[in-house]
Scaffold this motif. Structure first.
Motif, PDB file in Angstrom:
ATOM      1  N   SER A 273      -5.751   8.574   7.390  1.00  0.00           N
ATOM      2  CA  SER A 273      -6.788   8.092   8.309  1.00  0.00           C
ATOM      3  C   SER A 273      -6.254   7.846   9.713  1.00  0.00           C
ATOM      4  O   SER A 273      -7.013   7.485  10.614  1.00  0.00           O
ATOM      5  CB  SER A 273      -7.429   6.806   7.767  1.00  0.00           C
ATOM      6  N   ASN A 274      -4.937   8.029   9.906  1.00  0.00           N
ATOM      7  CA  ASN A 274      -4.389   7.947  11.252  1.00  0.00           C
ATOM      8  C   ASN A 274      -4.898   9.107  12.102  1.00  0.00           C
ATOM      9  O   ASN A 274      -5.295  10.151  11.576  1.00  0.00           O
ATOM     10  CB  ASN A 274      -2.856   8.012  11.219  1.00  0.00           C
TER      11      ASN A 274
ATOM     12  N   GLU B 153       1.545   5.505   0.699  1.00  0.00           N
ATOM     13  CA  GLU B 153       1.329   6.428   1.812  1.00  0.00           C
ATOM     14  C   GLU B 153      -0.010   7.157   1.730  1.00  0.00           C
ATOM     15  O   GLU B 153      -0.375   7.900   2.657  1.00  0.00           O
ATOM     16  CB  GLU B 153       2.466   7.444   1.869  1.00  0.00           C
TER      17      GLU B 153
ATOM     18  N   PHE C 201      -9.147  13.574   3.814  1.00  0.00           N
ATOM     19  CA  PHE C 201      -8.406  12.343   3.534  1.00  0.00           C
ATOM     20  C   PHE C 201      -8.306  12.089   2.037  1.00  0.00           C
ATOM     21  O   PHE C 201      -7.260  11.685   1.525  1.00  0.00           O
ATOM     22  CB  PHE C 201      -9.096  11.166   4.232  1.00  0.00           C
TER      23      PHE C 201
ATOM     24  N   PRO D 111       0.306  12.804   0.249  1.00  0.00           N
ATOM     25  CA  PRO D 111       0.215  12.389   1.659  1.00  0.00           C
ATOM     26  C   PRO D 111       1.118  13.179   2.596  1.00  0.00           C
ATOM     27  O   PRO D 111       0.804  13.303   3.784  1.00  0.00           O
ATOM     28  CB  PRO D 111       0.627  10.910   1.614  1.00  0.00           C
TER      29      PRO D 111
ATOM     30  N   THR E   9      -4.689  11.801  -0.519  1.00  0.00           N
ATOM     31  CA  THR E   9      -4.234  10.658  -1.301  1.00  0.00           C
ATOM     32  C   THR E   9      -3.318  11.100  -2.434  1.00  0.00           C
ATOM     33  O   THR E   9      -2.477  10.324  -2.890  1.00  0.00           O
ATOM     34  CB  THR E   9      -5.419   9.866  -1.881  1.00  0.00           C
TER      35      THR E   9
ATOM     36  N   LYS F  85       0.848  -1.188   0.000  1.00  0.00           N
ATOM     37  CA  LYS F  85       0.000   0.000   0.000  1.00  0.00           C
ATOM     38  C   LYS F  85       0.888   1.244   0.000  1.00  0.00           C
ATOM     39  O   LYS F  85       1.985   1.241   0.560  1.00  0.00           O
ATOM     40  CB  LYS F  85      -0.908   0.033   1.235  1.00  0.00           C
TER      41      LYS F  85
ATOM     42  N   SER G 108      -4.787   1.862   7.600  1.00  0.00           N
ATOM     43  CA  SER G 108      -3.649   2.726   7.282  1.00  0.00           C
ATOM     44  C   SER G 108      -2.298   2.065   7.473  1.00  0.00           C
ATOM     45  O   SER G 108      -1.290   2.574   6.959  1.00  0.00           O
ATOM     46  CB  SER G 108      -3.705   3.989   8.152  1.00  0.00           C
ATOM     47  N   GLU G 109      -2.223   0.975   8.207  1.00  0.00           N
ATOM     48  CA  GLU G 109      -0.936   0.339   8.453  1.00  0.00           C
ATOM     49  C   GLU G 109      -0.345  -0.202   7.145  1.00  0.00           C
ATOM     50  O   GLU G 109      -0.957  -1.013   6.464  1.00  0.00           O
ATOM     51  CB  GLU G 109      -1.088  -0.800   9.471  1.00  0.00           C
TER      52      GLU G 109
ATOM     53  N   TYR H 160      -2.137   4.193  14.306  1.00  0.00           N
ATOM     54  CA  TYR H 160      -2.429   3.560  13.029  1.00  0.00           C
ATOM     55  C   TYR H 160      -3.647   2.644  13.187  1.00  0.00           C
ATOM     56  O   TYR H 160      -4.075   2.337  14.298  1.00  0.00           O
ATOM     57  CB  TYR H 160      -1.236   2.738  12.540  1.00  0.00           C
TER      58      TYR H 160
ATOM     59  N   TYR I  89      -2.806   6.201   2.305  1.00  0.00           N
ATOM     60  CA  TYR I  89      -3.754   5.770   3.322  1.00  0.00           C
ATOM     61  C   TYR I  89      -3.440   6.313   4.719  1.00  0.00           C
ATOM     62  O   TYR I  89      -4.206   6.110   5.657  1.00  0.00           O
ATOM     63  CB  TYR I  89      -3.797   4.239   3.364  1.00  0.00           C
ATOM     64  N   LEU I  90      -2.316   7.015   4.866  1.00  0.00           N
ATOM     65  CA  LEU I  90      -1.887   7.462   6.192  1.00  0.00           C
ATOM     66  C   LEU I  90      -2.765   8.573   6.751  1.00  0.00           C
ATOM     67  O   LEU I  90      -2.734   8.840   7.953  1.00  0.00           O
ATOM     68  CB  LEU I  90      -0.429   7.931   6.141  1.00  0.00           C
TER      69      LEU I  90
END
Length: 523
Positions: free
Chosen positions: A114-115, A109, A232, A239, A236, A107, A128-129, A124, A111-112
């Motif tokens: 959503s941390n 970055e 968010f 990030p 994308t 994946k 997002s991990e 995390y 998705y980060l």
């Protein structure tokens, strides 16, 4: 030539102008060199996108990027370069290669965002991990609670909220003295949000959050979550901006993040530990907080309270909005295609399911192939995730169907809205809402149908795939199937303005606007 020499002479005599000129030439030279030297130079796409991700950031901010991507693929073909290191791919056959169980396609970055920050620490979640080992370790203690069997044990929580949903709708909008055509229109999309957020509260904490009973977003959580999802979606594209806006340890610039949901989760966890929620929590009917605390007890070396909060938050954020999206899709497209809603009602009646049985049991409604087909088709025509899912190409690169080889560490994006309209996969009627495509054709052999169905699910990829398949798939579908079937057997439902198209805004999850309906009790 003389004028050029004169200009250069003036530059040399002015250190400031000379420095500015050198800087401009250096920047331009850098981008020109990067453009021509890039291994992605061969792939077509918008001119500015080849130089900077700001192009994509701006396009996403317009809220219509899924449509823009569709137009770009129509113009350039199945491979479109939408960033200096990003290709968007319209090859459904590649889905199984990329979204596999090995986890070798990492994946990105993207998705980060959503941390969240809790007590100064970045928390995390399973969404997002990025590290596949850490993701597996985080998912393993709770995976059984999200299986089909595990989800079935929490169905009573959903039944209570569906009953309340029906009661609130009937109290506020149903007049049994009038036909459905004369009923009071109301925003079904808004009330779907109230329903899904209250269900998540009931499933997670044994207590609906109160939106149905109050009929408004009384604490602003739903609005804040929508703003956070919009933020968010923008991240994308770039990030790194998240550090400065949301995770900045000196001064948080905003906009609203998921901290509000985090506060709700922490408070419920504290109340559970202190026994302060006994007025609504029944230990004989466990909720997800019970399950997460159980996972902490069973895994003391790897699960702490921060991990419990992370699980609670992903339940709240991902569970409510995506489920509401699917319900709105199914209702809107079925009502826009009256034969679909009519057949659903007929199939429910043939199965012996009536209003007296509501809320309808999951086992009964899951046995209806046409209801499942409606849900599958709703997710194909408008996916619950509408920005591209991104992965890094692993070592060795990836050969595409056009014969080209994409080098490792290139980002490939897979947009489900685009993939769901690929005519080679779905046929010339790919733009049409037709649930029947998911059913077995007359004369079609069982084996052939199973293979075709598997290929369609792989192409649609409604809940992701491989090791990163959506953890809450069964939990979300339970809510969707039960409430749609309940609406169909219990009410006459019509679009308030069938001649109008609704509006879809792309903020990673689609935000649908304009779903107004009229409703009356069936007789």
């Amino acid at each position: 030539m003389a004028s050029l020499d004169s200009w250069l002479s003036e530059l040399r005599q002015s250190p400031v102008l000379f420095s500015v000129a050198v800087s401009i030439f250096a920047v331009v030279g850098y981008y020109v060199h990067a453009y021509w030297a890039s291994p992605l130079h061969q792939y077509p796409g918008p001119f500015l996108a080849k130089f900077t991700n700001f192009w994509r950031l701006y396009r996403i901010s317009r809220g219509n990027f899924h449509k823009e991507l569709q137009a770009l693929h129509a113009k350039y073909g199945p491979v479109v370069r939408i960033g200096p290191n990003v290709l968007d791919i319209d090859y459904p056959d590649l889905n199984k290669t990329v979204f596999n169980t090995k986890g070798d396609w990492r994946k990105t970055e993207a998705y980060l965002g959503s941390n969240v920050v809790v007590d100064g620490h970045i928390v995390y979640n399973v969404f997002s991990e990025l590290d596949k080992t850490k993701h597996a370790n985080e998912k393993r203690p709770i995976a059984k609670y999200y299986s089909a069997t595990g989800v079935a044990t929490i169905e009573p929580h959903v039944d209570k909220v569906i009953s309340q949903f029906c009661d609130e709708i009937e109290t506020r909008f149903v007049d049994n003295t009038k036909p459905v055509s004369a009923a009071k229109p109301f925003n079904f999309g808004t009330w779907t949000n109230f329903y899904t957020w209250d269900v998540i509260g009931a499933l997670t904490f044994s207590q609906p959050l109160g939106y149905l009973s109050k009929g408004i977003d009384f604490d602003g959580t739903i609005k804040i979550a929508e703003k956070a999802i919009e933020y968010f979606g923008l991240l994308t594209a770039m990030p790194s901006l998240d550090y400065w806006f949301d995770k900045n340890p000196i001064y948080r610039l905003g906009p609203p993040g998921f901290a509000n949901v985090g506060g709700i989760s922490v408070q419920h966890m504290v109340d559970r530990y202190q026994g302060a929620d006994s007025a609504y929590h029944d230990a004989a009917q466990p909720d997800y907080l019970d399950r997460f605390i159980e996972a902490k007890t069973d895994n003391p070396s790897s699960v702490d309270d921060a991990q419990v909060v992370s699980w609670l938050m992903i339940n709240m954020v991902a569970g409510a909005d995506t489920t509401a999206t699917i319900i709105r899709n199914a209702v809107y497209y079925s009502l826009k295609t009256p034969r679909v809603w009519a057949r659903l009602r007929s199939d429910l009646a043939s199965a012996g399911l009536t209003a007296e049985h509501t809320p309808l049991p999951l086992k009964a409604v899951r046995a209806l192939p046409y209801l499942e087909a409606i849900v599958n088709e709703s997710l194909r025509i408008l996916p619950a995730v509408i920005l591209s899912m991104e992965r890094y190409v692993p070592a060795g690169g990836q050969r595409l169907l056009d014969g080209s080889v994409v080098p490792e560490n290139t980002i490939l994006g897979f947009n489900l809205f685009v993939l769901g309209r690929n005519k080679k996969t779905w046929g010339d009627d790919a733009e049409e809402f037709r649930p029947e495509r998911w059913l077995q054709n007359d004369g079609e052999a069982d084996e052939g149908y199973r293979a075709r169905l598997q290929e369609m699910h792989s192409a649609a990829m409604s809940f992701g795939g491989g090791s990163r398949i959506c953890l809450g798939k069964h939990m979300g579908l339970m809510q969707v199937y039960k409430v749609i079937a309940t609406l169909a057997v219990r009410y006459e439902v019509q679009l308030a303005h069938p001649e109008r198209e609704w509006r879809v805004v792309n903020h990673f999850f689609p935000m649908q606007e304009g779903l107004e309906v009229k409703i009356a009790r069936r007789v």
